[in-house]
Design a protein around this motif. Structure first.
Motif, PDB file in Angstrom:
ATOM      1  N   TYR A 175      43.126  35.703  35.636  1.00  0.00           N
ATOM      2  CA  TYR A 175      41.888  35.255  36.273  1.00  0.00           C
ATOM      3  C   TYR A 175      41.569  36.118  37.491  1.00  0.00           C
ATOM      4  O   TYR A 175      42.467  36.593  38.190  1.00  0.00           O
ATOM      5  CB  TYR A 175      42.004  33.792  36.693  1.00  0.00           C
ATOM      6  CG  TYR A 175      41.875  32.830  35.540  1.00  0.00           C
ATOM      7  CD1 TYR A 175      40.624  32.368  35.142  1.00  0.00           C
ATOM      8  CD2 TYR A 175      42.998  32.406  34.845  1.00  0.00           C
ATOM      9  CE1 TYR A 175      40.496  31.487  34.072  1.00  0.00           C
ATOM     10  CE2 TYR A 175      42.885  31.527  33.770  1.00  0.00           C
ATOM     11  CZ  TYR A 175      41.629  31.074  33.387  1.00  0.00           C
ATOM     12  OH  TYR A 175      41.509  30.218  32.319  1.00  0.00           O
ATOM     13  N   THR A 176      40.286  36.300  37.745  1.00  0.00           N
ATOM     14  CA  THR A 176      39.860  37.056  38.914  1.00  0.00           C
ATOM     15  C   THR A 176      39.647  36.120  40.100  1.00  0.00           C
ATOM     16  O   THR A 176      39.543  34.906  39.940  1.00  0.00           O
ATOM     17  CB  THR A 176      38.565  37.839  38.625  1.00  0.00           C
ATOM     18  OG1 THR A 176      37.529  36.927  38.269  1.00  0.00           O
ATOM     19  CG2 THR A 176      38.764  38.818  37.498  1.00  0.00           C
ATOM     20  N   ALA A 177      39.599  36.733  41.281  1.00  0.00           N
ATOM     21  CA  ALA A 177      39.467  35.966  42.522  1.00  0.00           C
ATOM     22  C   ALA A 177      38.139  36.273  43.190  1.00  0.00           C
ATOM     23  O   ALA A 177      37.570  37.359  43.006  1.00  0.00           O
ATOM     24  CB  ALA A 177      40.614  36.319  43.462  1.00  0.00           C
ATOM     25  N   ILE A 184      50.628  45.390  42.476  1.00  0.00           N
ATOM     26  CA  ILE A 184      51.021  43.982  42.638  1.00  0.00           C
ATOM     27  C   ILE A 184      51.481  43.720  44.059  1.00  0.00           C
ATOM     28  O   ILE A 184      52.301  44.465  44.609  1.00  0.00           O
ATOM     29  CB  ILE A 184      52.147  43.619  41.646  1.00  0.00           C
ATOM     30  CG1 ILE A 184      51.657  43.757  40.201  1.00  0.00           C
ATOM     31  CG2 ILE A 184      52.651  42.198  41.901  1.00  0.00           C
ATOM     32  CD1 ILE A 184      52.770  43.633  39.171  1.00  0.00           C
ATOM     33  N   LYS A 185      50.953  42.678  44.663  1.00  0.00           N
ATOM     34  CA  LYS A 185      51.411  42.202  45.959  1.00  0.00           C
ATOM     35  C   LYS A 185      51.802  40.733  45.812  1.00  0.00           C
ATOM     36  O   LYS A 185      51.204  40.010  45.016  1.00  0.00           O
ATOM     37  CB  LYS A 185      50.326  42.343  47.031  1.00  0.00           C
ATOM     38  CG  LYS A 185      49.786  43.750  47.212  1.00  0.00           C
ATOM     39  CD  LYS A 185      50.805  44.682  47.814  1.00  0.00           C
ATOM     40  CE  LYS A 185      50.203  46.054  48.076  1.00  0.00           C
ATOM     41  NZ  LYS A 185      51.209  47.031  48.548  1.00  0.00           N
ATOM     42  N   TYR A 232      43.996  44.966  41.799  1.00  0.00           N
ATOM     43  CA  TYR A 232      45.049  44.392  42.625  1.00  0.00           C
ATOM     44  C   TYR A 232      45.386  43.010  42.084  1.00  0.00           C
ATOM     45  O   TYR A 232      44.507  42.195  41.853  1.00  0.00           O
ATOM     46  CB  TYR A 232      44.496  44.325  44.052  1.00  0.00           C
ATOM     47  CG  TYR A 232      45.201  43.447  45.043  1.00  0.00           C
ATOM     48  CD1 TYR A 232      46.486  43.736  45.470  1.00  0.00           C
ATOM     49  CD2 TYR A 232      44.546  42.353  45.602  1.00  0.00           C
ATOM     50  CE1 TYR A 232      47.107  42.946  46.424  1.00  0.00           C
ATOM     51  CE2 TYR A 232      45.161  41.559  46.557  1.00  0.00           C
ATOM     52  CZ  TYR A 232      46.439  41.863  46.965  1.00  0.00           C
ATOM     53  OH  TYR A 232      47.055  41.090  47.906  1.00  0.00           O
ATOM     54  N   ILE A 233      46.675  42.779  41.824  1.00  0.00           N
ATOM     55  CA  ILE A 233      47.153  41.465  41.407  1.00  0.00           C
ATOM     56  C   ILE A 233      47.924  40.849  42.571  1.00  0.00           C
ATOM     57  O   ILE A 233      48.767  41.507  43.180  1.00  0.00           O
ATOM     58  CB  ILE A 233      48.071  41.560  40.174  1.00  0.00           C
ATOM     59  CG1 ILE A 233      47.254  41.922  38.925  1.00  0.00           C
ATOM     60  CG2 ILE A 233      48.827  40.254  39.945  1.00  0.00           C
ATOM     61  CD1 ILE A 233      48.099  42.160  37.685  1.00  0.00           C
ATOM     62  N   CYS A 251      43.543  38.251  40.363  1.00  0.00           N
ATOM     63  CA  CYS A 251      43.326  39.682  40.507  1.00  0.00           C
ATOM     64  C   CYS A 251      41.929  39.993  41.002  1.00  0.00           C
ATOM     65  O   CYS A 251      41.005  39.186  40.894  1.00  0.00           O
ATOM     66  CB  CYS A 251      43.568  40.401  39.178  1.00  0.00           C
ATOM     67  SG  CYS A 251      42.165  40.333  38.012  1.00  0.00           S
ATOM     68  N   TYR A 252      41.826  41.165  41.580  1.00  0.00           N
ATOM     69  CA  TYR A 252      40.542  41.821  41.772  1.00  0.00           C
ATOM     70  C   TYR A 252      40.578  43.052  40.873  1.00  0.00           C
ATOM     71  O   TYR A 252      41.587  43.756  40.838  1.00  0.00           O
ATOM     72  CB  TYR A 252      40.362  42.280  43.218  1.00  0.00           C
ATOM     73  CG  TYR A 252      40.214  41.165  44.216  1.00  0.00           C
ATOM     74  CD1 TYR A 252      39.006  40.497  44.360  1.00  0.00           C
ATOM     75  CD2 TYR A 252      41.266  40.796  45.031  1.00  0.00           C
ATOM     76  CE1 TYR A 252      38.861  39.479  45.285  1.00  0.00           C
ATOM     77  CE2 TYR A 252      41.136  39.779  45.968  1.00  0.00           C
ATOM     78  CZ  TYR A 252      39.930  39.120  46.081  1.00  0.00           C
ATOM     79  OH  TYR A 252      39.780  38.113  47.001  1.00  0.00           O
TER      80      TYR A 252
END
Length: 383
Positions: free
Chosen positions: A31-33, A164-165, A318-319, A329-330
């Motif tokens: 899913y995206t943020a 990944i962060k 970016y996850i 993610c974005y």
């Protein structure tokens, strides 16, 4: 033969990469943020496969079959099947790994034994897998995971690389300080005796920067940005924009020499816009855009010590692993949301003066210079 990882220790950020793999293969969706790092239920990517360079000479594919709720493990380019495993087992092991990492204390930790045994079944001996060589050459070096996805809205299928962060380990850094990331400031009102006194300042737990700052103030020593100490870093900043070094130097000086105690990037830039050191006509827009450009460059590949070509080295996005275990993610379609997120959720961080060799006055050509240095780190709480 797959090497067992039972007892293997990694930091939580490294384990997060394996967690993301398990979670995505278990759920089959990413899913995206939005710009507040909240899940957008109507925006997601279907996970079709994860691609890993687990072995030196062999790339493995983990192929998701949503209809039959299974994951097939096979070598890339081969019809041979190494394993067929229910998606639920990936989900269950993701939960066990996450809960285990949340409980355990320390910097370098081991995963639960049951998860390590499952890793062997799915041919994982390197939880932090090396980059897929062919994809690294194509996409660059900042990707932690490569995923073949189908956009839930457009149905377009593509291979994307993500960095990944994790929010359950130490807050990650976005731009790392190093000996090559120093900013050099010319001093007025200094002499050899003052340089010796200043450089001798120390406290039992380190350099004692607060005392250093007091010394400069009480002795009426003024500072003016001269240059970035490393020409490679200077050129990298110039690629972002011509004035980037001056803009960052203002932020570094604000962080280390001003009386301000709010070191968030957003608030720092707002102060800079008020002062308008470059005398631009649209300071509220100009400085914000400059910092967003710097943050995205740092996130996607630009460092202080390595020649940068200006290209972004993360093609997907970016996850983030949330502190409740959710994964958001974005990606490239959410570029502005992602830039805004970085801008509002990072701060300028004080770094060790001894480790990064800054804070001591240097005499160069009869003039006195002070090197300063900071890193940029993610905040603990999203805003």
């Amino acid at each position: 033969m797959v090497e067992s990882i039972v007892g293997k220790t990694l930091n939580k950020g490294e384990w997060a990469e394996f967690y993301v793999m398990l979670k995505l293969l278990g759920e089959g969706k990413l899913y995206t943020a939005d710009n507040m790092l909240k899940k957008k239920l109507d925006s997601y990517l279907d996970v079709l496969k994860i691609i890993r360079q687990e072995f030196e000479t062999q790339v493995l594919e983990y192929i998701v079959d949503q209809d039959n709720a299974i994951v097939t493990v096979k070598p890339q380019g081969s019809e041979a099947v190494l394993a067929t495993i229910p998606m639920q087992e990936f989900e269950d092991n993701a939960v066990t790994l996450f809960e285990g990492l949340k409980r355990v204390k320390g910097m370098s930790v081991a995963a639960p034994d049951s998860v390590c045994e499952f890793a062997k079944i799915i041919y994982v001996s390197k939880p932090k897998a090396p980059a897929v060589k062919a994809l690294k050459k194509q996409f660059g070096g900042k990707n932690d995971i490569f995923i073949e996805v189908r956009d839930g809205q457009t149905a377009i299928v593509s291979i994307l690389g993500f960095s990944i962060k994790s929010k359950f380990g130490q807050n990650p850094t976005l731009f790392n300080a190093g000996s090559s990331s120093q900013y050099l400031y010319k001093l007025t009102g200094c002499n050899d005796a003052m340089m010796e006194e200043f450089n001798a300042i120390s406290e039992k737990d380190g350099r004692g920067w607060s005392k250093c700052k007091e010394y400069l103030s009480s002795h009426l020593v003024s500072t003016e940005f001269a240059k970035t100490q490393n020409p490679i870093y200077a050129n990298n900043l110039f690629l972002i924009r011509e004035s980037m070094a001056k803009i960052m130097a203002w932020c570094v000086k604000d962080r280390l020499l001003s009386a301000n105690d709010n070191h968030n990037v957003k608030e720092t830039v707002e102060r800079m816009a008020e002062e308008n050191p470059l005398n631009v006509t649209n300071p509220q827009v100009y400085y914000e855009k400059a910092l967003k450009d710097f943050l995205i460059a740092g996130f996607t590949g630009m460092t202080a010590g390595k020649v940068w070509d200006g290209k972004e080295q993360v093609n997907g996005g970016y996850i983030v692993v949330m502190d409740d275990g959710d994964i958001l993610c974005y990606h490239s379609n959410d570029r502005e949301s992602f830039r805004d997120y970085l801008y509002r959720n990072t701060f300028f961080e004080y770094v060790s003066a001894d480790k990064y060799a800054w804070s001591r006055i240097q005499k160069i050509g009869g003039e006195y210079y002070l090197p300063l240095n900071v890193s940029v780190r993610f905040n603990s709480k999203t805003r």
